[in-house]
Structure formats: C-alpha cells, structure tokens
Enzyme design. Structure first.
Site, PDB file in Angstrom:
ATOM      1  N   GLY A   1      21.948  28.506  28.032  1.00  0.00           N
ATOM      2  CA  GLY A   1      22.957  27.661  28.658  1.00  0.00           C
ATOM      3  C   GLY A   1      23.128  27.873  30.150  1.00  0.00           C
ATOM      4  N   SER A   2      23.674  26.891  30.817  1.00  0.00           N
ATOM      5  CA  SER A   2      23.923  26.967  32.250  1.00  0.00           C
ATOM      6  C   SER A   2      24.361  25.598  32.749  1.00  0.00           C
ATOM      7  CB  SER A   2      22.688  27.444  32.997  1.00  0.00           C
ATOM      8  OG  SER A   2      23.043  27.796  34.309  1.00  0.00           O
ATOM      9  N   ARG A   3      23.674  25.094  33.803  1.00  0.00           N
ATOM     10  CA  ARG A   3      24.079  23.828  34.408  1.00  0.00           C
ATOM     11  C   ARG A   3      22.852  23.102  34.936  1.00  0.00           C
ATOM     12  NH1 ARG A   3      27.743  24.293  39.569  1.00  0.00           N
ATOM     13  NH2 ARG A   3      26.441  22.832  40.707  1.00  0.00           N
TER      14      ARG A   3
END
Length: 215
Positions: free
Chosen positions: A184-186
C-alpha cells in the site's frame, strides 16, 4: 500493441509478480513450524501466527484480472481519492491513497509509450501525510493520444519497495499492469490541462476500471 505480454498476466496463483522475496520465506516458515507442531505442540505458538501472516500476504498480493473501464484516463490504482489539486502548469493532480487492504498492482491510465521511468530516493512518511510527496517514488511519463501523461508511485511508511514491470520505451495498453507497490501507499495522476476530473475526494477507485475524467 501486444496483448499477450507477461505484463498483462498475474503471477503464479493469481498473485502479483515481484512478491516472491517476501512471500516464499513466510510460506516456508509456516510450513515447517506446522509440521514440527505435529511432534511438539509448542511449535504451534509459531505456526499459528506464521500461517495467519501467510494468509494475509496472499490477500495483500492478489492480482485479479480486470476489464478496462470506458473513461479516457483510467485510475492506475485501487484506493480512495485523497486529494484533487490544481497544479501551477494547468494540470490537475489526483492523489489516490492505497491502504494495505487494497490490490497493490498498478495499471497504465491509458495506452501509450513509456518515455520515462525514474526512481527518486526519499523518505517513508505515511502516504496520507501531506509531506509524503518527498517519499521514495517512481515517476512515470507516457506519450499518449492526449499528450504526455505523468503519474507517480509513492512509497509509504509500510511500503518500501516499488517494482516496475515495464521499462522505458515499452508500449502499454490501457489498464495494463505496469508495476507494484508492496503493502500500500499512494499513486498520483496528473490530468492534462483542460481535462476536468470526474471523481471526488473520498471516492473509491478501481485500477484500470474507474474513469478519472469525463471523456
């Protein structure tokens, strides 16, 4: 544009390519401790959490097939629209936050030729932090029918490894798998000048399916 390249297919067992260094040791440890627990039940203290971790990683690294959506510019990531910001050069940045529960495989927002894949070193602030723009990231540029399209994979506090699937010069199709952010992240997408976003802050997006513009 070829539609039978490896980048269009998930890895073994429907999992994301590039997860083996994380998944295989966990599976091996869970298997060994489970077998040992049959002889000595004390090994269950290790086998149970390791088996749970293996199950979680199988979920985290899933890579489902997708039918591309109808928008001109598609979301490159599963997640929630975190912000929509006008940029000084006339473009609009759409930032999509990916939680650890989202699919982590990212997809090309539209068809084109990869003109640049640039890794930029940085920190590991939580992806929802406003200063996460300075995090470890990979900046992509595509030459498309709409001109240059930029999107950025940004690592977060947990996601510390970005794995590109294609290199500079490659031709990609709409919604083609282009890379992975582990855990996960952006992902930020810059809509060209004159193209208004069709999504709103807080809206959920599906990679390769949700249209980001009104086209």
């Amino acid at each position: 544009m070829s539609h039978d390249s490896a980048s269009h297919r998930p890895g073994p067992l429907g999992l994301a390519r590039g997860v083996s260094p994380w998944l295989l040791p966990t599976v091996a440890a869970a298997t060994v401790t489970s077998l040992l627990s049959r002889r000595d039940r004390r090994w269950a203290l290790a086998a149970v959490p390791l088996t749970a971790l293996t199950g979680g990683m199988l979920w985290f690294f899933r890579d489902p097939d997708r039918t591309p959506g109808t928008g001109r510019i598609l979301s490159p990531a599963d997640g929630v629209v975190q912000s929509i910001d006008p940029w000084p050069d006339g473009r609009t940045r759409v930032a999509i936050f990916m939680s650890p529960l989202d699919v982590h495989v990212n997809r090309a927002p539209l068809a084109g030729t990869v003109t640049s894949v640039k890794h930029v070193s940085g920190g590991y602030l939580p992806a929802f932090n406003k200063d996460s723009d300075t995090n470890e990231r990979v900046v992509w540029h595509l030459d498309t029918a709409l001109g240059d399209i930029e999107f950025v994979q940004i690592a977060g506090a947990v996601a510390r490894r970005i794995v590109p699937y294609v290199a500079e010069g490659a031709k990609v199709a709409r919604a083609e798998r282009i890379g992975l952010i582990r855990l996960g992240s952006r992902v930020d997408v810059y809509l060209p000048e004159g193209i208004a976003p069709a999504v709103s802050v807080g809206q959920r997006t599906v990679a390769g399916v949700t249209g980001l513009d009104h086209g």
